[in-house]
Scaffold this motif. Structure first.
Motif, PDB file in Angstrom:
ATOM      1  N   PRO A 162      -7.708  -3.113   7.266  1.00 53.44           N
ATOM      2  CA  PRO A 162      -6.637  -3.469   8.198  1.00 53.44           C
ATOM      3  C   PRO A 162      -6.282  -4.943   8.062  1.00 53.44           C
ATOM      4  O   PRO A 162      -7.139  -5.774   7.786  1.00 53.44           O
ATOM      5  CB  PRO A 162      -7.233  -3.169   9.572  1.00 53.44           C
ATOM      6  CG  PRO A 162      -8.704  -3.110   9.374  1.00 53.44           C
ATOM      7  CD  PRO A 162      -8.951  -2.790   7.943  1.00 53.44           C
ATOM      8  N   THR A 163      -5.016  -5.257   8.198  1.00 51.95           N
ATOM      9  CA  THR A 163      -4.599  -6.647   8.091  1.00 51.95           C
ATOM     10  C   THR A 163      -4.081  -7.128   9.430  1.00 51.95           C
ATOM     11  O   THR A 163      -3.841  -6.348  10.333  1.00 51.95           O
ATOM     12  CB  THR A 163      -3.476  -6.806   7.049  1.00 51.95           C
ATOM     13  OG1 THR A 163      -2.393  -5.974   7.452  1.00 51.95           O
ATOM     14  CG2 THR A 163      -3.930  -6.420   5.676  1.00 51.95           C
ATOM     15  N   LEU A 164      -3.889  -8.425   9.554  1.00 54.76           N
ATOM     16  CA  LEU A 164      -3.406  -8.980  10.813  1.00 54.76           C
ATOM     17  C   LEU A 164      -1.933  -8.655  11.048  1.00 54.76           C
ATOM     18  O   LEU A 164      -1.453  -8.694  12.163  1.00 54.76           O
ATOM     19  CB  LEU A 164      -3.632 -10.492  10.858  1.00 54.76           C
ATOM     20  CG  LEU A 164      -5.070 -10.895  11.184  1.00 54.76           C
ATOM     21  CD1 LEU A 164      -5.254 -12.386  11.064  1.00 54.76           C
ATOM     22  CD2 LEU A 164      -5.466 -10.445  12.573  1.00 54.76           C
ATOM     23  N   SER A 165      -1.200  -8.347   9.965  1.00 49.33           N
ATOM     24  CA  SER A 165       0.160  -7.878  10.191  1.00 49.33           C
ATOM     25  C   SER A 165       0.067  -6.388  10.460  1.00 49.33           C
ATOM     26  O   SER A 165      -0.583  -5.648   9.736  1.00 49.33           O
ATOM     27  CB  SER A 165       1.026  -8.147   8.967  1.00 49.33           C
ATOM     28  OG  SER A 165       0.391  -7.652   7.818  1.00 49.33           O
ATOM     29  N   HIS A 166       0.726  -5.959  11.532  1.00 51.18           N
ATOM     30  CA  HIS A 166       0.519  -4.610  12.005  1.00 51.18           C
ATOM     31  C   HIS A 166       1.069  -3.578  11.036  1.00 51.18           C
ATOM     32  O   HIS A 166       2.142  -3.734  10.491  1.00 51.18           O
ATOM     33  CB  HIS A 166       1.186  -4.456  13.363  1.00 51.18           C
ATOM     34  CG  HIS A 166       0.593  -3.360  14.162  1.00 51.18           C
ATOM     35  ND1 HIS A 166      -0.742  -3.319  14.465  1.00 51.18           N
ATOM     36  CD2 HIS A 166       1.142  -2.268  14.711  1.00 51.18           C
ATOM     37  CE1 HIS A 166      -0.981  -2.243  15.178  1.00 51.18           C
ATOM     38  NE2 HIS A 166       0.145  -1.583  15.351  1.00 51.18           N
ATOM     39  N   GLY A 167       0.315  -2.523  10.821  1.00 51.81           N
ATOM     40  CA  GLY A 167       0.783  -1.456   9.973  1.00 51.81           C
ATOM     41  C   GLY A 167       0.578  -0.135  10.659  1.00 51.81           C
ATOM     42  O   GLY A 167       0.072  -0.090  11.768  1.00 51.81           O
ATOM     43  N   ARG A 171      -6.459  -6.063  16.111  1.00 54.64           N
ATOM     44  CA  ARG A 171      -5.008  -6.159  15.999  1.00 54.64           C
ATOM     45  C   ARG A 171      -4.412  -4.794  15.681  1.00 54.64           C
ATOM     46  O   ARG A 171      -3.347  -4.425  16.147  1.00 54.64           O
ATOM     47  CB  ARG A 171      -4.663  -7.152  14.882  1.00 54.64           C
ATOM     48  CG  ARG A 171      -3.233  -7.140  14.387  1.00 54.64           C
ATOM     49  CD  ARG A 171      -2.357  -7.967  15.300  1.00 54.64           C
ATOM     50  NE  ARG A 171      -0.994  -8.049  14.808  1.00 54.64           N
ATOM     51  CZ  ARG A 171      -0.035  -7.193  15.130  1.00 54.64           C
ATOM     52  NH1 ARG A 171      -0.301  -6.193  15.931  1.00 54.64           N
ATOM     53  NH2 ARG A 171       1.177  -7.349  14.660  1.00 54.64           N
ATOM     54  N   TYR A 172      -5.157  -4.049  14.877  1.00 56.79           N
ATOM     55  CA  TYR A 172      -4.679  -2.753  14.429  1.00 56.79           C
ATOM     56  C   TYR A 172      -4.681  -1.723  15.558  1.00 56.79           C
ATOM     57  O   TYR A 172      -3.765  -0.915  15.670  1.00 56.79           O
ATOM     58  CB  TYR A 172      -5.562  -2.279  13.277  1.00 56.79           C
ATOM     59  CG  TYR A 172      -5.055  -1.041  12.622  1.00 56.79           C
ATOM     60  CD1 TYR A 172      -3.961  -1.095  11.780  1.00 56.79           C
ATOM     61  CD2 TYR A 172      -5.651   0.187  12.871  1.00 56.79           C
ATOM     62  CE1 TYR A 172      -3.462   0.043  11.200  1.00 56.79           C
ATOM     63  CE2 TYR A 172      -5.158   1.328  12.288  1.00 56.79           C
ATOM     64  CZ  TYR A 172      -4.069   1.250  11.459  1.00 56.79           C
ATOM     65  OH  TYR A 172      -3.571   2.373  10.890  1.00 56.79           O
ATOM     66  N   SER A 178      -7.256   0.168   2.415  1.00 57.84           N
ATOM     67  CA  SER A 178      -7.992   0.640   3.586  1.00 57.84           C
ATOM     68  C   SER A 178      -8.450  -0.489   4.497  1.00 57.84           C
ATOM     69  O   SER A 178      -9.046  -0.234   5.530  1.00 57.84           O
ATOM     70  CB  SER A 178      -9.179   1.501   3.153  1.00 57.84           C
ATOM     71  OG  SER A 178     -10.094   0.726   2.417  1.00 57.84           O
ATOM     72  N   LEU A 224      -4.045   3.728   8.684  1.00 57.11           N
ATOM     73  CA  LEU A 224      -4.739   3.177   7.518  1.00 57.11           C
ATOM     74  C   LEU A 224      -4.937   4.251   6.462  1.00 57.11           C
ATOM     75  O   LEU A 224      -5.426   5.329   6.762  1.00 57.11           O
ATOM     76  CB  LEU A 224      -6.114   2.658   7.932  1.00 57.11           C
ATOM     77  CG  LEU A 224      -6.182   1.360   8.715  1.00 57.11           C
ATOM     78  CD1 LEU A 224      -7.618   1.070   9.095  1.00 57.11           C
ATOM     79  CD2 LEU A 224      -5.631   0.222   7.897  1.00 57.11           C
ATOM     80  N   ASN A 239      -9.193   5.297  11.980  1.00 58.20           N
ATOM     81  CA  ASN A 239      -8.165   6.333  12.096  1.00 58.20           C
ATOM     82  C   ASN A 239      -8.572   7.414  13.089  1.00 58.20           C
ATOM     83  O   ASN A 239      -7.765   7.872  13.897  1.00 58.20           O
ATOM     84  CB  ASN A 239      -7.892   6.973  10.733  1.00 58.20           C
ATOM     85  CG  ASN A 239      -7.042   6.082   9.845  1.00 58.20           C
ATOM     86  OD1 ASN A 239      -6.319   5.222  10.337  1.00 58.20           O
ATOM     87  ND2 ASN A 239      -7.141   6.271   8.552  1.00 58.20           N
TER      88      ASN A 239
END
Lengths: 320, 333
Positions: free
Chosen positions: B260-265, A215-216, B258, B268, A191
């Protein structure tokens, strides 16, 4: 991007090392561009040359061939002290091991003021800026009096981040900045990097083996294997519709925090097709590739454009 | 072996470990059945490795341990002598570590390091042991085993060394394998191979696996049951499905969010603050200062509330009289 000069352009850069088996190329003819303010992710397994590529850009390793230009100006092939000083407020680096990259005998405030003093700031001003940056990275100004060993891993990485950003660089290379940290601390540092990147508008090359973290953070992602770029494209596209079998292999191996999904995926990691390749010929991924064919060992695939912003080095790209 | 399949292979209650002023483990109870994979999840300093070391009898000398009802099948590790521990380790329980490079002896050939337990525990001759080593290495998918056995650790890659360590740990066919962050230092593809190997061996031998990790992806791939540790105690325990789909402790929830996942968000939701100092006495819930659900009553120590079969949470939110029972109203959502 043809109408203006990119912030960073790497052209056919190679870096050779002397190994026990002779010379080998850690980075093998890599070309890439990073625009101002863009976040580019670089993923790959250990030994893929991703860290070496980062170190070439910061001048910590020298290119054996090829060139790197920053804002249109070629970076020196061999850095002198004056070159490092010249680029100190242009290109910076955040390392994985914040403990190893801080001087154990200097206090946090000294470590942060040092790059400013080298840029010619007065000591008072440098101290003031150092304590401002401490607060910006989420530490109290009192932390400045501490030594690196008196900080936790997450706090040390915050100092590492502050030290990289304090000179207001245009490009920050982050080499596995969160992989040594605990999950919850990782999220805090991710972050922080994302906020600072947006506030400062700095370009970033984010090197990591953790696909989800890249990816993030990254707009665009490069996938590297054995010193070469296998695939590049917008992060969303690379991670959801991989074109290169290597990217597919990485994604399939990456565990996700969902037991049902994992149960479905069990045993679905594709096995290598078992093609036998001679060293240095054809595609370097062919021996591990699940869809390798005779052409893959006779002819090396080039990194070719496939649609907008998409490149892939494979004779038989997926999903086409 | 004399016990019924339902009774646990390993059971320990109220494990306490104190090292000087630090209360590293504060009352951990565990049960592992044969053939089951129990995952112990938590961040550094939560006491998960100390729990593992206690189960192996490998705590540092200055550590003080207490526990009740400590069983391993019919054995009572709580009253073992040093000699009994030595016999127990290797034969009944074995352990693999995060960093195989430091766990293996750099000056000893690979083969010799695996022969050692075979000769010590199973009384094999040198010849027999050598053959067994080759068989084990081949089982771990290490090709050219006879040649490889004569090499030194530095000649192996990280993933291969982890396989060697697994081979050494399994040499005497232990009934419980404790794996402490076995794949943290490895690449994802190599990690996938090592995890698949561990899973296969567990099924093949009906071996119990205690998997210690901070990686929730690894937990989802491997675990039948999960215990989440925070500040030296277990805060939530249940099946993998219960833990991931019906999360019942704010810490587990925050930990899951907390990652991170491969689908974008978007941003965090990091957990603010730091874990408590285990040198001072912790009154009330240890997670309270960082908890999005904290209430006044959290200043008092919560009990370990059962939710449904095998699912427990150490959170006041599950007290039968709690007006807003359960999670779902906090900031972590």
């Amino acid at each position: 991007m043809a109408d203006h000069v990119p912030l960073l352009s790497v052209e056919r850069a190679s870096c050779h090392f002397e190994g026990p088996g002779g010379r080998f190329a850690a980075v093998d003819g890599v070309s890439l561009e990073i625009a101002a303010g863009e976040v580019v992710g670089l993923v790959g397994e250990s030994g893929s040359g991703k860290s070496t590529l980062g170190r070439l850009i910061t001048g910590l390793n020298q290119c054996s061939s090829g060139s790197i230009r920053f804002a249109g100006r070629a970076l020196p092939t061999r850095y002198r002290a004056a070159d490092f000083r010249y680029y100190a407020d242009k290109i910076q680096m955040v390392f994985q091991d914040a403990y190893g990259s801080l001087n154990p005998r200097s206090r946090v405030s000294e470590a942060l003021a040092e790059p400013l003093l080298l840029q010619g700031l007065r000591p008072r001003e440098a101290q003031l800026r150092a304590s401002q940056w401490l607060e910006r990275v989420g530490l109290s100004a009192q932390m400045g009096a501490r030594f690196p060993h008196e900080l936790s891993g997450g706090q040390r990485q915050r100092v590492g981040v502050a030290r990289a950003f304090i000179n207001r660089p245009q490009l920050v290379i982050c080499d596995e900045p969160v992989s040594a940290l605990d999950v919850s601390v990782q999220a805090q540092i991710i972050n922080l990097l994302r906020d600072l990147q947006r506030e400062e508008g700095v370009a970033m090359l984010f090197i990591a083996h953790d696909l989800a973290v890249v990816r993030y953070l990254a707009d665009r992602t490069l996938v590297m294997y054995r010193g070469k770029i296998m695939e590049s494209g917008d992060s969303g596209a690379v991670f959801t519709q991989p074109r290169h079998p290597y990217t597919q292999t990485l994604l399939a191996a990456n565990p996700v925090a969902d037991p049902q999904l994992e149960r479905q995926r069990r045993g679905s990691v594709p096995a290598a097709a078992g093609i036998i390749a001679r060293e240095g010929e054809g595609c370097c991924f062919a021996p591990r590739c699940f869809q390798a064919q005779p052409r893959c060992v006779s002819e090396e695939p080039l990194l070719e454009a496939q649609g907008e912003n998409r490149r892939c080095a494979c004779h038989f790209p997926l999903g086409l | 072996m004399s016990q019924s399949p339902e009774s646990p292979l390993l059971a320990i209650r109220d494990l306490q470990v104190r090292i000087g002023p630090v209360r590293a483990v504060r009352g951990v109870s565990l049960e592992v059945r044969a053939g089951e994979c129990l995952s112990l999840v938590g961040e550094s300093g939560c006491g998960k490795s100390m729990t593992a070391m206690s189960l192996m009898g490998l705590l540092p000398r200055q550590a003080q341990l207490s526990a009740s009802d400590w069983h391993f099948d019919t054995l009572r590790p709580g009253s073992f002598s040093a000699r009994q521990w030595q016999q127990f380790r290797g034969e009944q329980v074995a352990m693999i570590f995060q960093n195989p490079m430091t766990a293996l002896n750099p000056t000893m050939r690979i083969g010799a390091q695996i022969t050692e337990p075979l000769r010590a525990h199973r009384g094999m001759s040198r010849k027999q042991a050598q053959r067994e080593v080759e068989r084990l290495l081949e089982r771990m998918s290490i090709t050219n085993a006879a040649y490889r056995a004569r090499q030194y650790p530095f000649e192996f890659s990280g993933g291969m060394l982890q396989r060697v360590m697994i081979a050494a740990a399994l040499a005497c066919e232990p009934r419980l394998l404790i794996a402490d962050e076995p794949t943290t230092a490895l690449d994802v593809t190599v990690q996938a191979e090592v995890l698949a190997l561990l899973d296969e061996l567990r099924r093949e031998r009906n071996m119990a696996l205690l998997l210690i990790t901070h990686d929730l992806g690894v937990v989802a791939r491997m675990a039948d049951r999960v215990a989440v540790m925070y500040a030296g105690e277990i805060v939530e325990e249940g099946s993998a499905e219960q833990l991931f789909y019906h999360t019942a402790h704010p810490y587990t929830e925050a930990l899951r969010a907390s990652v991170p996942t491969l689908s974008h968000g978007d941003r965090l939701p990091a957990i603010a603050g730091t874990p408590p100092d285990l040198r001072s006495e912790i009154g009330g819930c240890a997670f309270m200062p960082r908890c999005a659900y904290a209430m006044d009553i959290c200043r008092e120590t919560p009990a370990y509330y059962p939710l449904e079969a095998g699912h427990c949470s150490r959170c006041w939110r599950w007290h039968p009289d709690c007006p807003q029972r359960g999670l779902g109203a906090g900031d972590h959502g």
